[in-house]
Design a protein around this motif. Structure first.
Motif, mmCIF file in Angstrom:
data_model
loop_
_atom_site.group_PDB
_atom_site.id
_atom_site.type_symbol
_atom_site.label_atom_id
_atom_site.label_comp_id
_atom_site.label_asym_id
_atom_site.label_seq_id
_atom_site.Cartn_x
_atom_site.Cartn_y
_atom_site.Cartn_z
ATOM 1 N N ALA A 281 0.820 -1.210 0.000
ATOM 2 C CA ALA A 281 0.000 0.000 0.000
ATOM 3 C C ALA A 281 0.856 1.263 0.000
ATOM 4 C CB ALA A 281 -0.942 0.000 1.199
ATOM 5 N N SER A 282 1.911 1.273 0.811
ATOM 6 C CA SER A 282 2.741 2.476 0.894
ATOM 7 C C SER A 282 3.449 2.764 -0.423
ATOM 8 C CB SER A 282 3.761 2.347 2.031
ATOM 9 O OG SER A 282 4.596 1.223 1.829
ATOM 10 N N LEU A 283 3.927 1.725 -1.102
ATOM 11 C CA LEU A 283 4.582 1.940 -2.392
ATOM 12 C C LEU A 283 3.576 2.347 -3.465
ATOM 13 C CD1 LEU A 283 7.144 -1.018 -2.413
ATOM 14 C CD2 LEU A 283 7.661 1.430 -2.257
ATOM 15 N N ALA A 284 2.371 1.781 -3.414
ATOM 16 C CA ALA A 284 1.329 2.182 -4.360
ATOM 17 C C ALA A 284 0.916 3.629 -4.142
ATOM 18 C CB ALA A 284 0.120 1.261 -4.239
ATOM 19 N N ASP A 285 0.842 4.049 -2.864
ATOM 20 C CA ASP A 285 0.509 5.444 -2.561
ATOM 21 C C ASP A 285 1.590 6.396 -3.064
ATOM 22 O OD1 ASP A 285 -1.792 4.616 -1.328
ATOM 23 O OD2 ASP A 285 -1.043 4.849 0.718
ATOM 24 N N LYS A 286 2.834 5.974 -2.959
ATOM 25 C CA LYS A 286 3.951 6.844 -3.335
ATOM 26 C C LYS A 286 4.152 6.923 -4.837
ATOM 27 C CE LYS A 286 8.833 7.667 -2.245
ATOM 28 N NZ LYS A 286 10.002 7.206 -1.429
ATOM 29 N N TYR A 287 4.000 5.795 -5.521
ATOM 30 C CA TYR A 287 4.329 5.749 -6.941
ATOM 31 C C TYR A 287 3.129 5.496 -7.842
ATOM 32 C CZ TYR A 287 9.118 5.384 -5.195
ATOM 33 O OH TYR A 287 10.306 5.615 -4.554
ATOM 34 N N GLY A 288 1.944 5.287 -7.245
ATOM 35 C CA GLY A 288 0.769 4.950 -8.024
ATOM 36 C C GLY A 288 0.645 3.436 -8.175
ATOM 37 N N LEU A 289 -0.569 2.973 -8.464
ATOM 38 C CA LEU A 289 -0.802 1.540 -8.564
ATOM 39 C C LEU A 289 0.021 0.881 -9.660
ATOM 40 C CD1 LEU A 289 -4.687 1.407 -8.081
ATOM 41 C CD2 LEU A 289 -2.964 0.549 -6.489
ATOM 42 N N ALA A 290 0.141 1.556 -10.799
ATOM 43 C CA ALA A 290 0.816 0.950 -11.947
ATOM 44 C C ALA A 290 2.282 0.642 -11.662
ATOM 45 C CB ALA A 290 0.700 1.866 -13.162
ATOM 46 N N LEU A 291 2.957 1.505 -10.899
ATOM 47 C CA LEU A 291 4.363 1.276 -10.554
ATOM 48 C C LEU A 291 4.517 0.650 -9.177
ATOM 49 C CD1 LEU A 291 6.114 4.539 -11.822
ATOM 50 C CD2 LEU A 291 6.223 2.265 -12.838
ATOM 51 N N GLY A 292 3.687 1.096 -8.223
ATOM 52 C CA GLY A 292 3.854 0.683 -6.835
ATOM 53 C C GLY A 292 3.637 -0.796 -6.602
ATOM 54 N N LEU A 293 2.612 -1.369 -7.231
ATOM 55 C CA LEU A 293 2.335 -2.790 -6.998
ATOM 56 C C LEU A 293 3.434 -3.699 -7.557
ATOM 57 C CD1 LEU A 293 -1.534 -3.056 -7.451
ATOM 58 C CD2 LEU A 293 -0.190 -2.923 -5.347
ATOM 59 N N PRO A 294 3.925 -3.463 -8.790
ATOM 60 C CA PRO A 294 5.051 -4.280 -9.262
ATOM 61 C C PRO A 294 6.301 -4.104 -8.394
ATOM 62 C CG PRO A 294 3.977 -3.204 -11.111
ATOM 63 C CD PRO A 294 3.394 -2.597 -9.869
ATOM 64 N N MET A 295 6.522 -2.867 -7.899
ATOM 65 C CA MET A 295 7.679 -2.629 -7.037
ATOM 66 C C MET A 295 7.556 -3.416 -5.738
ATOM 67 S SD MET A 295 8.243 1.477 -7.569
ATOM 68 C CE MET A 295 9.517 1.579 -6.318
ATOM 69 N N SER A 296 6.351 -3.428 -5.169
ATOM 70 C CA SER A 296 6.160 -4.152 -3.910
ATOM 71 C C SER A 296 6.306 -5.655 -4.124
ATOM 72 C CB SER A 296 4.791 -3.826 -3.308
ATOM 73 O OG SER A 296 3.735 -4.345 -4.097
ATOM 74 N N THR A 297 5.818 -6.151 -5.252
ATOM 75 C CA THR A 297 5.962 -7.566 -5.566
ATOM 76 C C THR A 297 7.433 -7.949 -5.686
ATOM 77 O OG1 THR A 297 3.838 -7.598 -6.730
ATOM 78 C CG2 THR A 297 5.384 -9.380 -7.221
ATOM 79 N N ALA A 298 8.209 -7.078 -6.354
ATOM 80 C CA ALA A 298 9.640 -7.335 -6.513
ATOM 81 C C ALA A 298 10.356 -7.288 -5.169
ATOM 82 C CB ALA A 298 10.242 -6.311 -7.477
ATOM 83 N N LEU A 299 9.969 -6.329 -4.316
ATOM 84 C CA LEU A 299 10.604 -6.208 -3.002
ATOM 85 C C LEU A 299 10.308 -7.431 -2.140
ATOM 86 C CD1 LEU A 299 12.147 -4.619 -0.872
ATOM 87 C CD2 LEU A 299 10.006 -3.455 -0.281
ATOM 88 N N LEU A 300 9.057 -7.881 -2.164
ATOM 89 C CA LEU A 300 8.695 -9.061 -1.390
ATOM 90 C C LEU A 300 9.470 -10.285 -1.874
ATOM 91 C CD1 LEU A 300 7.006 -10.619 0.666
ATOM 92 C CD2 LEU A 300 5.176 -10.754 -1.047
ATOM 93 N N LEU A 301 9.537 -10.460 -3.188
ATOM 94 C CA LEU A 301 10.272 -11.598 -3.748
ATOM 95 C C LEU A 301 11.742 -11.543 -3.358
ATOM 96 C CD1 LEU A 301 10.314 -14.116 -5.523
ATOM 97 C CD2 LEU A 301 10.647 -12.624 -7.508
#
Length: 373
Positions: A281-301
């Motif tokens: 959620a925090s990354l999506a809020d900062k970068y928007g859903l289009a960028l934030g969700l892939p970034m969070s997925t990559a970070l989790l992985l």
């Protein structure tokens, strides 16, 4: 709108389903068809407690086949509510404003969709909405899916019931659905003084686990009374030093760098470390859903691979998810007196701003519930 005012029940004398009039259903016959608006606490924009508005003419949408209309009697204030009000999750909620806050609820069934057979008008129920719901429970009449509700034990008040489901389901998903804890496991709950952590202690104890927790000094006795074998005061003790051995499962409800480091180090090889503070959620809020969700997925992985190779453990972010099986287990434990989230203070729903302000300023550390008259 379609709703059922007849309860479908099994007649044991003839061994088939028959339609019978329930007294509660009969007394409410036709009620929902003429009542289409209600009072609700609305969030028109993000900000402090003063942005919350009590509106008296909020539309009640038509029920879908699997939905239930609940006359609220008590709704609890969760940290997620105050965070959303302040702007957390704006990437999801901002395009949908105004929204109604609230996840937990306890009340009575006022109407049911035509596919609902497990609940009937007049039944007392409690439950919780999923984290991204936009029509929440801070309202006279809330709408939940049938799987988001279960019968309230008669011995439990609406106030006490409303304090439990969201926190307990969060803990249940982590411990039972993800880590799949078993009798005899060693479980560490970091942050056992909060509602999720305290629920986790009780859920793990009910399974037969050996539970250790960290909490502030004022919560030590409560944690031990709930069944924890050791309660570490994190303000004066180092959990890595005072606990003996490692744990099969670590649930970190705090999620700071320090608690994550300690939790990782205390998880045995092959065990599970889970944190509530995922960054999607925090990354999506900062970068928007289009960028934030892939970034969070990559970070989790990245973290999953890192800790799998460095410590041999499973690492995950855990979130509340509505779960009929989990809610049913929570109801059974509540009915048996094995699960409780103490309520420190109640407010009438008309004082929702005061309740949020008290939580923001940490004037009340325990659970807060809004009573709906």
């Amino acid at each position: 709108m379609r709703f059922r005012s007849l309860c479908s029940v099994r007649n044991p004398s003839i061994g088939r389903r028959s339609q019978v009039r329930d007294l509660g259903c009969f007394s409410n016959l036709g009620f929902r068809s003429i009542f289409t608006n209600c009072r609700a606490v609305v969030l028109p924009r993000f900000g402090g407690p003063d942005v919350l508005e009590i509106r008296s003419n909020v539309e009640i949408p038509n029920l879908k086949p699997n939905q239930v209309l609940v006359r609220a009697r008590a709704v609890s204030v969760n940290p997620l509510d105050t965070r959303i009000r302040s702007g957390y999750g704006r990437s999801i909620f901002e395009p949908l404003l105004p929204v109604i806050l609230g996840r937990d609820i306890s009340g009575e069934v006022a109407a049911v969709g035509h596919s609902v057979t497990s609940l009937c008008v007049g039944h007392e129920v409690f439950g919780a909405l999923h984290p991204t719901a936009v029509r929440g429970t801070y309202t006279d009449y809330a709408i939940l899916d049938k799987d988001e509700l279960t019968l309230k034990p008669p011995s439990v008040t609406h106030v006490d019931a409303s304090a439990i489901p969201f926190a307990a389901l969060t803990a249940w998903r982590a411990l039972r659905s993800t880590a799949r804890i078993c009798e005899g496991d060693r479980v560490l709950v970091i942050g056992g003084g909060g509602a999720v952590g305290f629920s986790a202690i009780q859920l793990a104890v009910a399974v037969g686990c050996h539970v250790v927790t960290t909490c502030a000094g004022q919560s030590i006795e409560q944690a031990l009374a709930a069944g924890a074998e050791q309660a570490v005061d994190y303000t004066i003790e180092d959990v890595e030093i005072v606990t003996k051995g490692q744990f099969d499962t670590v649930l970190d409800t705090i999620g700071t760098e320090d608690t994550e480091r300690a939790g990782i180090n205390l998880t045995r090889k092959g065990g599970h470390y889970m944190t509530l503070q995922g960054e999607a959620a925090s990354l999506a809020d900062k970068y928007g859903l289009a960028l934030g969700l892939p970034m969070s997925t990559a970070l989790l992985l990245k973290k999953q691979l890192q800790y799998r190779y460095s410590h041999g453990i499973d690492y995950s972010w855990t979130y509340m998810r509505t779960d009929a099986e989990g809610l049913d287990e929570i109801r059974r434990l509540l009915e048996a007196g094995k699960l409780k989230v103490p309520v420190e203070k109640t407010f009438p729903i008309t004082q929702v701003r005061e309740a949020h302000e008290a939580k923001d300023k940490r004037l009340i550390h325990g659970k807060v519930v809004l009573e709906v008259d």
